[in-house]
Design a protein around this motif. Structure first.
Motif, mmCIF file in Angstrom:
data_model
loop_
_atom_site.group_PDB
_atom_site.id
_atom_site.type_symbol
_atom_site.label_atom_id
_atom_site.label_comp_id
_atom_site.label_asym_id
_atom_site.label_seq_id
_atom_site.Cartn_x
_atom_site.Cartn_y
_atom_site.Cartn_z
ATOM 1 N N GLN A 7 -8.191 -24.707 2.350
ATOM 2 C CA GLN A 7 -8.508 -23.344 2.398
ATOM 3 C C GLN A 7 -10.316 -23.434 2.177
ATOM 4 O O GLN A 7 -10.645 -24.470 1.282
ATOM 5 N N LEU A 8 -10.918 -22.594 2.848
ATOM 6 C CA LEU A 8 -12.426 -22.417 2.440
ATOM 7 C C LEU A 8 -12.650 -22.219 1.179
ATOM 8 O O LEU A 8 -12.063 -21.250 0.582
ATOM 9 N N GLN A 9 -13.653 -22.959 0.575
ATOM 10 C CA GLN A 9 -13.888 -22.989 -0.845
ATOM 11 C C GLN A 9 -15.534 -22.731 -0.864
ATOM 12 O O GLN A 9 -16.204 -23.354 -0.135
ATOM 13 N N ASP A 10 -15.829 -22.104 -1.805
ATOM 14 C CA ASP A 10 -17.346 -21.789 -2.002
ATOM 15 C C ASP A 10 -17.601 -22.437 -3.304
ATOM 16 O O ASP A 10 -17.171 -22.232 -4.554
ATOM 17 N N PRO A 11 -18.663 -23.668 -3.167
ATOM 18 C CA PRO A 11 -19.011 -24.352 -4.296
ATOM 19 C C PRO A 11 -19.444 -23.521 -5.550
ATOM 20 O O PRO A 11 -19.141 -23.991 -6.614
ATOM 21 N N VAL A 12 -20.298 -22.403 -5.478
ATOM 22 C CA VAL A 12 -20.589 -21.667 -6.502
ATOM 23 C C VAL A 12 -19.410 -20.983 -7.250
ATOM 24 O O VAL A 12 -19.135 -21.072 -8.408
ATOM 25 N N ALA A 13 -18.722 -20.219 -6.463
ATOM 26 C CA ALA A 13 -17.569 -19.290 -7.082
ATOM 27 C C ALA A 13 -16.458 -20.256 -7.722
ATOM 28 O O ALA A 13 -15.648 -19.998 -8.428
ATOM 29 N N ASP A 14 -16.177 -21.570 -6.991
ATOM 30 C CA ASP A 14 -14.928 -22.256 -7.251
ATOM 31 C C ASP A 14 -15.403 -23.403 -8.148
ATOM 32 O O ASP A 14 -14.785 -24.289 -8.693
ATOM 33 N N VAL A 15 -16.806 -23.274 -8.529
ATOM 34 C CA VAL A 15 -17.416 -24.233 -9.562
ATOM 35 C C VAL A 15 -17.166 -25.679 -9.128
ATOM 36 O O VAL A 15 -16.383 -26.539 -9.722
ATOM 37 N N LEU A 16 -17.524 -26.005 -7.939
ATOM 38 C CA LEU A 16 -17.813 -27.407 -7.162
ATOM 39 C C LEU A 16 -19.085 -27.900 -7.061
ATOM 40 O O LEU A 16 -19.865 -27.137 -6.867
#
Length: 319
Positions: free
Chosen positions: A133-142
């Motif tokens: 799934q599409l992940q946001d590095p900021v929101a998902d802390v990556l």
């Protein structure tokens, strides 16, 4: 005279705004949930306004909280840059790095590269998250995401996307399957064969391209599936013809276990980006990761073209 808000309270608020819950914010800050709650209450007293709306599972920001959010984020970035400026004087490579990518890119491309990096820098705590799934590095802390731009241009000013290479998709089958079935000399011959596809790959006909020419070839799928490793396994077992990205089949071609079908026809072609939050200057750990991983990604992903390396944006879903 109004009270100046505490930096610790602002950092707790920033963590809560990013994580969405007190428990997750405590994990980000490596502290107890009660401490986060106490700091948020103290910050609300300092600011003279309610900043969050509490529910049983998540929190939502009030209008005042939304206005405060970017200022708290800038404080975190300022403190992070101050820490990085000091860290640059240290030569050790240590600490956590979390990377996310899809199952096929993890198995065929990124996993072996990270294994080599871990052996070279044992003090790094590398974590690879496999998520289609599409992940946001900021929101998902990556720290990093390896994602494709198959659905279009990347679009988020808070992220940097570094071109890692291109994925090309072709038709593949086992030599055994091809020997047992009618020869395939032109796209129309596919109608007499068993194909392993996704529904949208069959809708309107299978898209094929050759030297600037495009066509839609009607086909009938034997089985619908969107997982490259499983597609490869079924093709290796002689179950039919499937679409695979070229980066997934190198070992099978070298061993003669798979063969390209209609080799002059290409099915799809799209760029892949290494995406990370915008940070200036980059920490030594970040820069070392990029310098090590990016050239190896480009070597593993075929068909890299002359293009601008850095673009801002959000990556889209790939397989």
């Amino acid at each position: 005279m109004k009270t100046m808000p505490s930096p610790d309270n602002l950092l707790a608020f920033d963590a809560l705004a990013r994580a969405g819950s007190f428990t997750a914010a405590a994990d980000l800050l490596d502290c107890h949930k009660s401490l986060v709650s106490a700091r948020i209450k103290e910050l609300e007293r300092e600011m003279g306004a309610a900043l969050v709306l509490r529910t049983t599972r998540r929190v939502a920001l009030t209008e005042a909280g939304e206005r405060l959010r970017p200022h708290a984020a800038r404080l975190r970035e300022t403190l992070s840059q101050a820490r990085m400026a000091v860290d640059e004087t240290q030569q050790d490579m240590a600490g956590p790095l979390t990377i996310s990518t899809t199952s096929s890119l993890a198995q065929y491309v990124l996993g072996p590269i990270l294994s080599e990096l871990a052996a070279r820098h044992p003090a790094l705590r590398l974590s690879l998250q496999v998520n289609n799934q599409l992940q946001d590095p900021v929101a998902d802390v990556l720290d990093f995401c390896l994602r494709s731009a198959r659905m279009g241009k990347l679009h988020d000013d808070s992220l940097v996307g570094r071109l890692a290479g291109y994925a090309s998709e072709h038709l593949y089958a086992s030599p055994g399957y091809l020997a047992r079935h009618p020869p395939i000399l032109q796209p129309a011959d596919l109608q007499r064969h068993r194909l392993l596809l996704m529904p949208d790959e069959q809708l309107g006909g299978l898209a094929l391209q050759r030297e600037g020419r495009s066509l839609r070839q009607p086909v009938e799928a034997l089985l619908y599936l969107n997982h490259y490793p499983l597609r490869a396994e079924l093709a290796l077992a002689g179950q039919g013809i499937t679409l695979l990205a070229d980066y997934t089949v190198g070992r099978y071609l070298a061993r003669g276990e798979l063969a390209r079908v209609l080799p002059e026809w290409q099915c799809d072609h799209w760029p892949i980006y290494l995406v990370h939050p915008f940070r200036t200057p980059l920490s030594r750990k970040y820069q070392t990761f990029i310098d090590f991983v990016l050239p190896r990604l480009r070597a593993a992903l075929p068909g890299i073209a002359e293009t601008t390396e850095a673009q801002t944006g959000r990556a889209s879903i790939t397989r």
